[in-house]
Design a protein around this motif. Structure first.
Motif, mmCIF file in Angstrom:
data_model
loop_
_atom_site.group_PDB
_atom_site.id
_atom_site.type_symbol
_atom_site.label_atom_id
_atom_site.label_comp_id
_atom_site.label_asym_id
_atom_site.label_seq_id
_atom_site.Cartn_x
_atom_site.Cartn_y
_atom_site.Cartn_z
ATOM 1 N N GLY A 1 32.928 33.489 36.797
ATOM 2 C CA GLY A 1 32.241 34.267 37.957
ATOM 3 C C GLY A 1 33.051 35.334 38.371
ATOM 4 N N ALA A 2 34.065 35.506 37.837
ATOM 5 C CA ALA A 2 35.074 36.440 38.469
ATOM 6 C C ALA A 2 34.831 38.099 37.791
ATOM 7 C CB ALA A 2 36.408 36.122 38.453
ATOM 8 N N ALA A 3 34.780 39.199 38.493
ATOM 9 C CA ALA A 3 34.778 40.395 37.950
ATOM 10 C C ALA A 3 35.267 41.467 38.940
ATOM 11 C CB ALA A 3 33.421 40.744 37.492
ATOM 12 N N SER A 4 36.495 41.058 39.245
ATOM 13 C CA SER A 4 37.228 41.986 40.399
ATOM 14 C C SER A 4 38.211 42.707 39.774
ATOM 15 C CB SER A 4 37.462 41.035 41.380
ATOM 16 O OG SER A 4 38.012 42.099 42.800
ATOM 17 N N SER A 5 39.164 42.947 40.476
ATOM 18 C CA SER A 5 40.450 43.951 39.891
ATOM 19 C C SER A 5 41.490 43.210 39.139
ATOM 20 C CB SER A 5 41.123 44.601 41.342
ATOM 21 O OG SER A 5 42.165 43.640 41.717
ATOM 22 N N PRO A 6 42.317 44.031 38.576
ATOM 23 C CA PRO A 6 43.530 43.431 37.754
ATOM 24 C C PRO A 6 44.617 42.578 38.373
ATOM 25 C CG PRO A 6 42.942 45.653 37.092
ATOM 26 C CD PRO A 6 42.226 45.435 38.327
ATOM 27 N N ALA A 7 44.445 42.633 39.769
ATOM 28 C CA ALA A 7 45.188 41.843 40.812
ATOM 29 C C ALA A 7 44.733 40.286 40.515
ATOM 30 C CB ALA A 7 45.006 42.284 42.162
ATOM 31 N N TYR A 8 43.639 40.122 40.098
ATOM 32 C CA TYR A 8 42.942 38.613 40.041
ATOM 33 C C TYR A 8 42.572 38.349 38.398
ATOM 34 C CZ TYR A 8 42.499 39.943 45.006
ATOM 35 O OH TYR A 8 42.818 40.195 46.144
ATOM 36 N N GLY A 9 42.330 36.928 38.213
ATOM 37 C CA GLY A 9 41.647 36.657 37.134
ATOM 38 C C GLY A 9 40.318 37.185 37.053
ATOM 39 N N VAL A 10 39.622 37.041 35.590
ATOM 40 C CA VAL A 10 38.277 37.334 35.452
ATOM 41 C C VAL A 10 37.854 36.314 34.351
ATOM 42 C CG1 VAL A 10 38.150 39.815 35.808
ATOM 43 C CG2 VAL A 10 39.196 39.176 33.626
ATOM 44 N N ASP A 11 36.531 36.240 34.202
ATOM 45 C CA ASP A 11 36.057 35.438 32.844
ATOM 46 C C ASP A 11 35.851 36.461 31.929
ATOM 47 O OD1 ASP A 11 33.580 36.616 33.720
ATOM 48 O OD2 ASP A 11 32.900 34.529 34.330
ATOM 49 N N CYS A 12 34.906 36.031 30.833
ATOM 50 C CA CYS A 12 34.812 37.069 29.701
ATOM 51 C C CYS A 12 33.855 38.099 29.943
ATOM 52 C CB CYS A 12 34.460 36.149 28.561
ATOM 53 S SG CYS A 12 32.766 35.177 28.747
ATOM 54 N N SER A 13 32.952 37.671 30.558
ATOM 55 C CA SER A 13 31.876 38.922 31.079
ATOM 56 C C SER A 13 32.203 39.643 32.348
ATOM 57 C CB SER A 13 30.354 38.515 31.127
ATOM 58 O OG SER A 13 30.356 37.350 32.198
ATOM 59 N N GLY A 14 33.067 39.229 33.103
ATOM 60 C CA GLY A 14 33.503 40.112 34.134
ATOM 61 C C GLY A 14 34.598 40.951 33.480
ATOM 62 N N LEU A 15 35.487 40.643 32.540
ATOM 63 C CA LEU A 15 36.375 41.525 31.946
ATOM 64 C C LEU A 15 35.700 42.609 31.280
ATOM 65 C CD1 LEU A 15 39.162 41.851 30.833
ATOM 66 C CD2 LEU A 15 38.560 40.848 28.853
ATOM 67 N N VAL A 16 34.653 42.368 30.422
ATOM 68 C CA VAL A 16 33.580 43.364 29.932
ATOM 69 C C VAL A 16 33.122 44.308 30.662
ATOM 70 C CG1 VAL A 16 31.705 43.663 28.354
ATOM 71 C CG2 VAL A 16 33.428 41.926 27.675
ATOM 72 N N THR A 17 32.703 43.841 31.988
ATOM 73 C CA THR A 17 31.790 44.539 32.884
ATOM 74 C C THR A 17 33.029 45.845 33.319
ATOM 75 O OG1 THR A 17 30.218 42.727 33.699
ATOM 76 C CG2 THR A 17 30.628 44.489 35.149
ATOM 77 N N GLN A 18 33.979 45.333 33.932
ATOM 78 C CA GLN A 18 35.004 46.209 34.652
ATOM 79 C C GLN A 18 35.541 47.258 33.411
ATOM 80 O OE1 GLN A 18 35.685 47.164 37.404
ATOM 81 N NE2 GLN A 18 34.987 45.018 38.499
ATOM 82 N N ALA A 19 35.636 46.789 32.215
ATOM 83 C CA ALA A 19 36.018 47.879 31.035
ATOM 84 C C ALA A 19 35.058 48.661 30.872
ATOM 85 C CB ALA A 19 36.296 46.859 29.793
ATOM 86 N N MET A 20 33.585 48.339 31.042
ATOM 87 C CA MET A 20 32.583 49.203 30.860
ATOM 88 C C MET A 20 32.461 50.378 32.176
ATOM 89 S SD MET A 20 29.263 46.986 29.731
ATOM 90 C CE MET A 20 28.970 46.703 28.136
ATOM 91 N N TYR A 21 32.853 49.877 33.381
ATOM 92 C CA TYR A 21 33.148 50.460 34.443
ATOM 93 C C TYR A 21 33.951 51.814 34.096
ATOM 94 C CZ TYR A 21 30.564 47.302 37.543
ATOM 95 O OH TYR A 21 29.254 46.453 38.252
ATOM 96 N N ALA A 22 35.083 51.392 33.715
ATOM 97 C CA ALA A 22 36.064 52.346 33.580
ATOM 98 C C ALA A 22 35.693 53.578 32.325
ATOM 99 C CB ALA A 22 37.499 51.906 32.843
ATOM 100 N N SER A 23 34.740 53.102 31.447
ATOM 101 C CA SER A 23 34.271 54.080 30.581
ATOM 102 C C SER A 23 32.895 54.853 30.854
ATOM 103 C CB SER A 23 34.167 53.502 29.291
ATOM 104 O OG SER A 23 33.083 52.485 29.274
ATOM 105 N N GLY A 24 32.670 54.653 32.033
ATOM 106 C CA GLY A 24 31.350 55.315 32.475
ATOM 107 C C GLY A 24 29.955 54.447 32.316
ATOM 108 N N ILE A 25 30.156 53.273 31.829
ATOM 109 C CA ILE A 25 28.973 52.526 31.835
ATOM 110 C C ILE A 25 28.992 51.669 32.946
ATOM 111 C CG2 ILE A 25 27.863 50.794 30.364
ATOM 112 C CD1 ILE A 25 27.836 53.614 28.933
ATOM 113 N N SER A 26 27.510 51.325 33.384
ATOM 114 C CA SER A 26 27.116 50.522 34.436
ATOM 115 C C SER A 26 25.975 49.640 33.800
ATOM 116 C CB SER A 26 26.610 51.103 35.815
ATOM 117 O OG SER A 26 26.208 50.127 36.629
#
Length: 478
Positions: free
Chosen positions: A360-385
């Motif tokens: 359930g984690a999808a925060s900053s690289p200072a913390y861990g994430v799960d699989c979809s949390g990682l994809v969500t933040q990766a999308m944000y960086a590329s302009g996708i919400s």
């Protein structure tokens, strides 16, 4: 302004309701025992410079009819001679058409009619008003028309052109000349051209004779001959639109922790009480631990973690909100190509490598994430919400399996044949025992991905059987 010098007033009403309030006041002045009322514009400034407002009345001390008539006569005489209004000795000499917005200062701004009489209506401080006409007088005063027969003194307002609007514009391959704006139109600024393919933040826009203009500096404009707001690459229909401005958090940062919530704040609370994080969930054990803690700390015993409970555990208010509100900084812009967007997504994902898997984690690289949390933040960086999927939503009860939402959102993430898969596509996996989607990764090439899997973020082959069976592939950028 005497009769022969009167300005011809256009029939269109710029500010609806203003003339209505004036007629109401005139009617009230003819009644015998009623109080004299003055009208005051009540308006709240908006981000849109095309804002309009309505006039309402405010009661003052009652006067006799004779006193009312005398006061009105004195007011008209004073208005025709004082510096603030157009009078017999201050005749209009020009009335050019303007297309702008006047903004009032810190005080009420008096209004005058076409004969120079001060009206019983004033514009509220720090509000925007459309103006279509500028009136210059022999005495060197300037007035702007803000309604059918209402003018404001130019000394009480500032004039802007076009409308307030924020965005990014990019210069075309040959560079862009800049212009200054005045009542007479646009004039070459004489400054050096802006660099080809450079991007600029603008704060106002205007359109004159079908040509678009963007203000990129203090009264420094570029136009649609030399610049455009159209990005180099846009996702086609059937994909998520690309934002070329920073994506903002979706949801309310600072949410409480209660039964079923997951994510980093739950992770830290469980860690505080020495509870395991094999699966990070605010469960019964967490609730009981929090209840005991609240009772010992003299806090309301709810079992839920609010900000007061969080801070009593020694955590900061900044983290309480910051963990929730983190959205990966945008790494792309309107000059970015499709490849740039893909690389931005992958670059953000690599910032999490080595961090633990946290459900359930999808925060900053200072913390861990799960699989979809990682994809969500990766999308944000590329302009996708990828709404309705978001970083905050992901931690809420029932949203741990955002990989399933992503797989099912074929309206924005179309499935592609395995033979067409490429870098930047998403690969989805099913639970071997149920056949239900339970994992997602980002392809680095046809056979390798970056993903978050218990217990950490890393790269691996898409054929690692323990991650489940490959369900298929979806494309983020068309």
């Amino acid at each position: 302004m005497k009769t022969k010098h009167k300005v011809i007033i256009f029939s269109n009403l710029v500010l609806a309701g203003l003339s209505v309030a004036m007629m109401q006041n005139n009617a009230k002045a003819d009644t015998t025992d009623s109080a004299v009322q003055t009208a005051q514009v009540q308006a709240t400034a908006s981000n849109d410079a095309d804002q309009t407002a309505q006039a309402t009345t405010a009661t003052v001390q009652p006067q006799t009819k004779a006193a009312q008539v005398s006061a009105q006569a004195d007011q008209a005489t004073q208005a025709n001679t004082q510096a603030g209004g157009v009078g017999a000795t201050d005749q209009p000499i020009s009335t050019p058409v303007v297309n702008g917005v006047v903004t009032t200062g810190d005080s009420l701004a008096s209004l005058y009619d076409g004969d120079g009489n001060q009206l019983t209506i004033s514009l509220q401080p720090k509000t925007d008003w459309i103006t279509d006409q500028k009136l210059s007088t022999q005495a060197g005063n300037t007035y702007y028309r803000v309604s059918n027969n209402a003018y404001v003194n130019g000394s009480n307002v500032s004039l802007n052109y076009g409308k307030a609007e924020n965005g990014v514009v990019r210069v075309k391959d040959w560079g862009a000349k800049t212009s200054n704006r005045s009542d007479s139109g646009f004039k070459d600024s004489g400054l050096a051209n802006l660099d080809p393919n450079s991007t600029w933040q603008y704060g106002r826009t205007d359109t004159v004779n079908g040509i678009s203009y963007w203000e990129v500096g203090n009264n420094l404009w570029i136009n649609s001959f030399d610049a455009t707001t159209t990005p180099v690459y846009s996702n086609p229909a059937g994909y998520f639109p690309i934002s070329n401005t920073q994506i903002q958090p979706d949801g309310q940062p600072g949410y409480w922790l209660y039964n079923g919530v997951e994510g980093i704040k739950t992770y830290k609370v469980r860690q505080y009480f020495g509870l395991g994080n094999g699966h990070t969930e605010y469960d019964g054990a967490t609730i009981n631990a929090v209840r005991r803690f609240q009772a010992n700390a003299g806090l309301p015993v709810t079992g839920q973690t609010d900000l007061a409970t969080w801070e009593a555990m020694g955590f900061s208010e900044a983290d309480w909100y910051g963990i929730d509100s983190y959205v990966a900084p945008l790494q792309t812009g309107i000059n970015s190509t499709r490849s740039d967007h893909i690389e931005a997504m992958i670059n953000q994902a690599f910032k999490y490598v080595g961090q633990p898997w946290v459900s359930g984690a999808a925060s900053s690289p200072a913390y861990g994430v799960d699989c979809s949390g990682l994809v969500t933040q990766a999308m944000y960086a590329s302009g996708i919400s990828p709404l309705p999927v978001s970083a905050i939503q992901h931690a809420q009860p029932g949203n741990e399996w955002n990989s399933r939402y992503m797989w099912n959102d074929t309206a924005h993430l179309p499935h592609i044949a395995a033979s067409q898969r490429q870098r930047g596509d998403l690969v989805f996996f099913t639970d071997p025992s149920t056949g239900i989607i339970w994992h997602v990764g980002i392809l680095l090439d046809a056979n390798t991905m970056i993903d978050s899997w218990p217990g950490y973020v890393g790269t691996s082959s898409i054929y690692t059987g323990y991650k489940g069976n490959i369900a298929g592939f979806a494309r983020v950028f068309g």
